[in-house]
Design a protein around this motif. Structure first.
Motif, short mmCIF file in Angstrom:
data_model
loop_
_atom_site.label_atom_id
_atom_site.label_comp_id
_atom_site.label_asym_id
_atom_site.label_seq_id
_atom_site.Cartn_x
_atom_site.Cartn_y
_atom_site.Cartn_z
N SER A 55 78.44 32.63 84.62
CA SER A 55 79.25 31.52 84.27
C SER A 55 80.13 31.93 83.03
O SER A 55 81.23 31.67 83.15
CB SER A 55 78.59 30.39 83.93
OG SER A 55 77.90 29.84 85.07
N ASP A 72 80.29 25.25 84.02
CA ASP A 72 80.75 25.83 85.42
C ASP A 72 80.12 25.10 86.41
O ASP A 72 81.37 24.72 87.21
CB ASP A 72 80.04 27.22 85.59
CG ASP A 72 80.79 28.12 86.70
OD1 ASP A 72 81.81 27.82 87.15
OD2 ASP A 72 80.09 29.35 86.84
N PRO A 100 86.17 23.58 82.84
CA PRO A 100 86.45 25.12 82.75
C PRO A 100 86.77 25.56 81.49
O PRO A 100 86.78 26.78 81.42
CB PRO A 100 87.62 25.21 83.85
CG PRO A 100 88.38 23.84 83.81
CD PRO A 100 87.20 22.80 83.57
N VAL A 103 84.23 30.58 82.83
CA VAL A 103 84.44 29.50 81.78
C VAL A 103 85.34 30.05 80.79
O VAL A 103 84.79 31.11 80.23
CB VAL A 103 83.25 28.83 81.55
CG1 VAL A 103 83.49 27.80 80.18
CG2 VAL A 103 82.41 28.19 82.53
#
Lengths: 251, 251
Positions: free
Chosen positions: A153, A125, A130, A157
């Motif tokens: 996160s 992240d 990504p 992601v």
């Protein structure tokens, strides 16, 4: 107020089998629940103690008040935080991506420790990778400890549990693999796009994937007398992603 | 064979108070005990199950055989490994160093998570920063989780719990501090020697030490939309130490 069957359901979600059976996973802690709301994750319920009830009640009708004692009964944490949400497992996550993914892609091969996977999600992240490509025998991303240590996160992601052999055999991009016997990472020039594979905590990258690697890279050990065998996989990922971004960034 | 009082002693060593009272701490796991022997740490006893008894018995008379059940009773780990050693707290560790320490020195200000301190010990070992200067309110290095997550590095890195205010007020070397609002770390040229301060997991570097900082440095966030607030302190330390060594190494 929480019913006995809700308590049983939440406790069962510690196990992958029951997460899949119920199509639900647990998100715990103020920060993680905040991030889930911010990123429009499909929450079904938020259980809050006195501490956060008013805060979450203002944001969503899904908020349910429970006592400290009830929270202690359902929490997976040693020190529970006062907010625990249930979220639907998203069917849209494991869609196949058509064509070659651009930029750099992080590949995780058999990571077994939930804390490591959570930390790597947070790193991906931060360093703007990504999408994670993960072997099917890597620890489940919906494991409560992964969710917890990713600090939110996990909601930004994208994670694909996939047949890495298939993915890597079809790519035209360079494939770099982290290895203790690799070339010094500080002497490399990262191309604009590629794959970086991080392997299992004790065994490294599996033999089946080794054949796809076009370059092996390592972080040199600086202590001449040190017998430290390796860096933890999350620490090593941190160094590789930092080098990748520094290299492309300062070009 | 282990006596009831030995069991009670070992269990009590989970707490700092009893570690200090008995002058002992616990080292657990094959790798950690091996490293302790290799680095001549003052062990007083090694308890082993069937799995490692012959291996350690050959190396030292201190080895004692215990059953799996007994190991389960004394182990601090969820999955016990089969080797647990008792080690004397060394009086020689907290000696004051006379004069200005050379090279780079890592300073930890109020790190509270044992896993983070263990990871940072392992990083310091890998990146050749053999001395850590630690605030007195940082988690105890002899905490079993710190020992465990350092993977043997606790036996090679010297740790000084000290009055950081006093140390930093007397130095003539540059003092860098990790800060979210600092200058981009990738644009810096590290001097040959200095101090790098890493602060508490949530609050950062304490106000009392802020005044000594000559340069604030940060790791840039690369994801434009990311709301990730910070990297975990061990991950951030990993990036800073990597940059420090790369910068000096490739000069």
């Amino acid at each position: 107020m929480i019913t006995k069957s809700q308590k049983q359901l939440i406790k069962s979600l510690r196990h992958k089998k029951y997460r899949e059976l119920n199509g639900l996973f647990v998100i715990e802690g103020l920060k993680c629940v905040q991030e889930a709301i911010k990123n429009d994750l499909p929450l079904t319920q938020i259980f809050c103690t006195d501490k956060f009830f008013d805060y979450f009640k203002k944001q969503t009708e899904l908020t349910v008040f429970i006592s400290e004692k009830e929270m202690e009964q359902i929490s997976f944490l040693t020190h529970f935080s006062g907010a625990l949400a249930l979220c639907r497992l998203s069917d849209s996550l494991p869609i196949p991506i058509s064509g070659e993914p651009k930029h750099w892609n992080l590949v995780l091969d058999e990571i077994s420790d939930p804390g490591n996977l959570g930390s790597i999600l947070r790193l991906a992240d931060w360093f703007a990778l990504p999408t994670l490509w993960i072997s099917k025998n890597t620890v489940d991303v919906y494991n409560p400890k992964v969710i917890q240590s990713s600090m939110g996160s996990f909601s930004r992601v994208r994670v694909f549990y996939t047949d890495l052999d298939k993915v890597l055999s079809q790519t035209h991009l360079p494939i770099w693999g982290a290895s203790l016997e690799g070339d010094n990472i500080y002497h490399q020039s990262f191309p604009e796009s590629g794959w970086l594979i991080m392997g299992n905590e004790s065994r490294g990258i599996s033999p089946g994937l080794q054949r796809y690697i076009s370059k092996r890279v390592s972080i040199p050990r600086f202590h001449p007398k040190s017998t430290v065998e390796s860096l933890n996989v999350a620490m090593a990922t941190s160094v590789f992603l930092s080098e990748l971004r520094r290299c492309i960034f300062t070009r």
